[in-house]
Design an enzyme around this catalytic site. Structure first.
Site, short mmCIF file in Angstrom:
data_model
loop_
_atom_site.label_atom_id
_atom_site.label_comp_id
_atom_site.label_asym_id
_atom_site.label_seq_id
_atom_site.Cartn_x
_atom_site.Cartn_y
_atom_site.Cartn_z
N HIS A 114 0.93 -1.20 -0.03
CA HIS A 114 0.17 -0.05 0.05
C HIS A 114 0.78 1.34 0.00
O HIS A 114 0.32 2.33 -0.58
CB HIS A 114 -1.06 0.09 1.19
CG HIS A 114 -2.29 -0.74 0.73
ND1 HIS A 114 -3.20 -0.26 -0.14
CD2 HIS A 114 -2.49 -2.09 0.76
CE1 HIS A 114 -3.93 -1.23 -0.64
NE2 HIS A 114 -3.76 -2.39 -0.14
N CYS B 217 -6.58 -3.95 -13.32
CA CYS B 217 -6.66 -2.77 -12.37
C CYS B 217 -5.59 -2.77 -11.13
O CYS B 217 -5.63 -1.93 -10.30
CB CYS B 217 -8.22 -2.65 -11.51
SG CYS B 217 -8.60 -4.06 -10.73
N ARG C 241 -12.34 1.59 -5.06
CA ARG C 241 -11.99 0.58 -4.05
C ARG C 241 -12.89 1.04 -2.75
O ARG C 241 -12.85 1.86 -2.26
CB ARG C 241 -10.57 0.77 -3.55
CG ARG C 241 -9.50 0.03 -4.28
CD ARG C 241 -8.12 0.27 -3.69
NE ARG C 241 -7.04 -0.64 -4.23
CZ ARG C 241 -6.28 -0.18 -5.27
NH1 ARG C 241 -6.05 1.01 -5.61
NH2 ARG C 241 -5.58 -1.19 -5.58
C1 PEP Z 1 -5.15 -6.02 -6.70
O1 PEP Z 1 -5.07 -6.97 -5.87
O2 PEP Z 1 -4.62 -6.06 -7.74
C2 PEP Z 1 -6.12 -4.95 -6.69
C3 PEP Z 1 -6.23 -3.99 -7.55
O3 PEP Z 1 -6.54 -4.93 -5.45
P1 PEP Z 1 -6.08 -4.23 -4.15
O4 PEP Z 1 -4.64 -3.62 -4.45
O5 PEP Z 1 -6.78 -3.39 -3.62
O6 PEP Z 1 -5.79 -5.32 -3.32
#
Ligand code: PEP
Ligand code: MG
Length: 572
Positions: free
Chosen positions: A187, A497, A288
């Site tokens: 993140h 995505c 999200r």
């Molecule tokens: C992913 O896992 O690539 C995604 C887009 O979801 P997140 O990053 O929110 O887990």
């Protein structure tokens, strides 16, 4: 000069002083007693004075903030001397409990009481927990657990950052992010890209850089150097010259031969959506929804949800908006859905799976999305995170239909979904590859762990093969779809995505593999569009084939980069 090499996750070169993120505050041990030499009255006085110190510090910060941030800081400041909180703590001190433990437990009870009241009061429970941590820090004489505040812009150095940390991250102050931990899909990386901050993650050893030291950060090369000299200053100047070439996206993603590759935005709420619309994103490829409610301790009300979603839809009237239902769990816990005691949260009850343990929340969310969609002009698509089987896809599609949502889809982020996309797509209208989680699950490497950053790389040929399998599954599904006459319908759309879509070289590979849309942080749109425009579909396919056939992530990256001269020309 000392050089630290990590993984560059967002481009840009800057020089600035380092400020360290204070380590998380440890809970005072349960049962901790007052020292025998300390009278309860003295401990109570220290506690009150710590509360007053916290209040003054927050009020000072509030005086320099504006908007919603100012209101939050002012409200939190008042809580630091709140009589109910302090009285409850003093009562415990009088029974022989240490001041730190007393405020900790008092904070817990007040927060619980607010949670039980529900609604607006429940939202305040987080402020109470925040304040009690600040008071414990003041009692210990250590910095408060928050992003440091400084008059001058600085480079934030942390072990890793959680989504909640962004609440206090002021992009006018923080000019780059460097973490010792985290990986390219962590993140911290997502936050850096969304804010357009140069960032290097998994840079082992940077924790030893002294507070205030000047460092050079190169977010493309993944390098952090102390004692920057003339060469580093020249590199920064050169970067600033080229950066303006990548400021604007014209709103039309396409390859050199005219093949359309719509470029969409990943957003976490209305404000992001407005920024994405201003950046000419062609729609939203990932909302999200859990980001709208990260601070909530209780399920958001129907009206709050409708307002949050409608804020996004209104920014994209007439365009596609893909809403992802709550992806709670692992690195994005939501107290009303997540069991914080799970031993292995990334493999636990997260995403769509929470419907097993907390039924009702998903159905209510779909109802709110449908109501928000009905009162807006956006073309709303809905997808579930963490789908693993065709049966789950069928159940989710049925729930969408029951809620009146016409275009159900799934995230493909679990390898089993990539390998069975043909059957999954019998039930839903589209798929969107979440390459962040797909990488962590394909490589069995926690996306938050710095030491595993090399495994957690979406250039891994195994991950690219799973992308290919997903697209191949959509082609096979179209050929064998039972509901047709003689004509073969077009394959159902498979987008991406995950963060991989924001890497211009990887975007070319994904387009070559047959991915229909790419969704990314709006900051990445201009660079991705500029590089896509330099290759034809046949060239992208040839590069993709080379990447999938490579023996390692490094080889795949090198082979593709060598075939894309535009990258060097644009300084990418
Ligand atoms: C992913 O896992 O690539 C995604 C887009 O979801 P997140 O990053 O929110 O887990
Ligand atoms: Mg995911």
């Amino acid at each position: 000069m000392q050089n630290f090499v990590g993984v560059g996750v967002f481009r840009g070169r800057v020089i600035g002083p380092v400020r360290h993120m204070p380590p998380a505050l440890a809970e005072p041990p349960a049962g901790e007693k007052l020292e025998s030499s300390t009278a309860p009255e003295t401990a109570a006085a220290s506690l009150k004075s710590a509360g007053a110190t916290v209040k003054a510090a927050l009020q000072e910060r509030a005086s320099r903030a504006d908007g919603a941030g100012k209101e939050v800081l002012e409200a939190t400041a008042l809580m630091a001397t709140d009589p109910m909180l302090i009285k409850a703590a003093v009562k415990l001190i009088n029974t022989g409990v240490s001041a730190e433990r007393a405020i900790w437990e008092a904070g817990d009870s007040v927060a619980q009481m607010l949670t039980n009241l529900g609604g607006y009061m429940a939202e305040r429970s987080h402020d109470v927990l925040d304040v009690r941590s600040r008071i414990v820090a003041a009692l210990r004489g250590v910095p408060a657990p928050e992003i440091p505040d400084a008059a001058e812009p600085f480079i934030l150095l942390a072990d890793d950052l959680a989504p909640a940390d962004t609440a206090t991250l002021d992009p006018s102050k923080v000019i780059a992010l460097v973490t010792a931990g985290g990986g390219p899909q962590s993140h911290t990386a997502i936050i850096a890209r969304s804010l357009g901050l140069p960032a290097v993650v998994a840079a082992a050893g940077v924790a030893g850089i002294a507070e205030g030291d000047l460092v050079f950060v190169d977010g493309s090369a993944g390098v952090v150097s102390t004692e920057p000299g003339d060469a580093e200053r020249a590199a920064v100047a050169q970067w600033q010259e080229k950066a303006s070439l990548l400021d604007v996206f014209d709103g039309a993603g396409a390859l050199a031969d005219g093949t359309l590759v719509p470029l969409l935005a990943n957003v976490g709420g209305a404000k992001d959506a407005q920024e994405a619309a201003a950046a000419n994103a062609q729609g939203v490829g990932l909302l999200r929804t859990e980001f709208c409610f990260l601070g909530n301790s209780t399920e958001p009300s129907h009206d709050d949800q409708v307002a949050a979603y409608k804020g996004v839809f209104d920014a994209f009237a007439g365009k596609k908006v893909v809403v992802r239902t709550l992806d709670a769990g692992a690195d994005k816990p939501l107290p009303f859905l997540t069991d914080s005691t799970e031993p292995n949260p990334a493999l636990g009850v997260r995403g769509y799976r929470t419907d097993l343990t907390t039924p009702g929340v998903l159905a209510r969310q779909l109802g709110a999305i449908a109501d928000a969609a009905a009162s807006s002009g956006a073309d709303v698509w809905v997808m579930a995170p963490m789908i693993s089987t065709p049966a789950e896809a069928a159940d989710f599609a049925a729930m969408c239909t029951a809620a009146g949502l016409r275009i159900p889809g799934v995230m493909v982020e679990v390898p089993s979904a990539a390998l069975t996309s043909r059957h999954i797509l019998d039930h839903v209208a589209f798929a969107s590859l979440g390459t962040n989680d797909l990488t962590q699950y394909a490589m069995a490497a926690d996306r938050q762990l710095g030491p595993l950053a090399a495994l957690n790389d979406p250039w891994q040929p195994a991950v690219l093969a799973l992308v290919q399998a997903t697209v191949d599954g959509s082609v096979a599904q179209a050929k064998h779809s039972p509901a047709l006459g003689l004509e073969t319908p077009s394959p159902k759309p498979v987008g991406v995505c995950g963060e991989s879509a924001a890497d211009p070289a990887l975007a070319v590979v994904l387009a070559g593999l047959g991915v229909s849309t790419l969704s990314m942080t709006p900051r990445a749109l201009p660079a991705v569009a500029a590089v896509l425009r330099t290759v034809t579909l046949a060239q992208a396919q040839a590069l993709a084939n080379r990447a999938v056939a490579a023996a390692s992530a490094a080889e795949a990256r090198e082979l593709v980069r060598a075939g894309l001269p535009a990258l060097a020309e644009l300084g990418l």
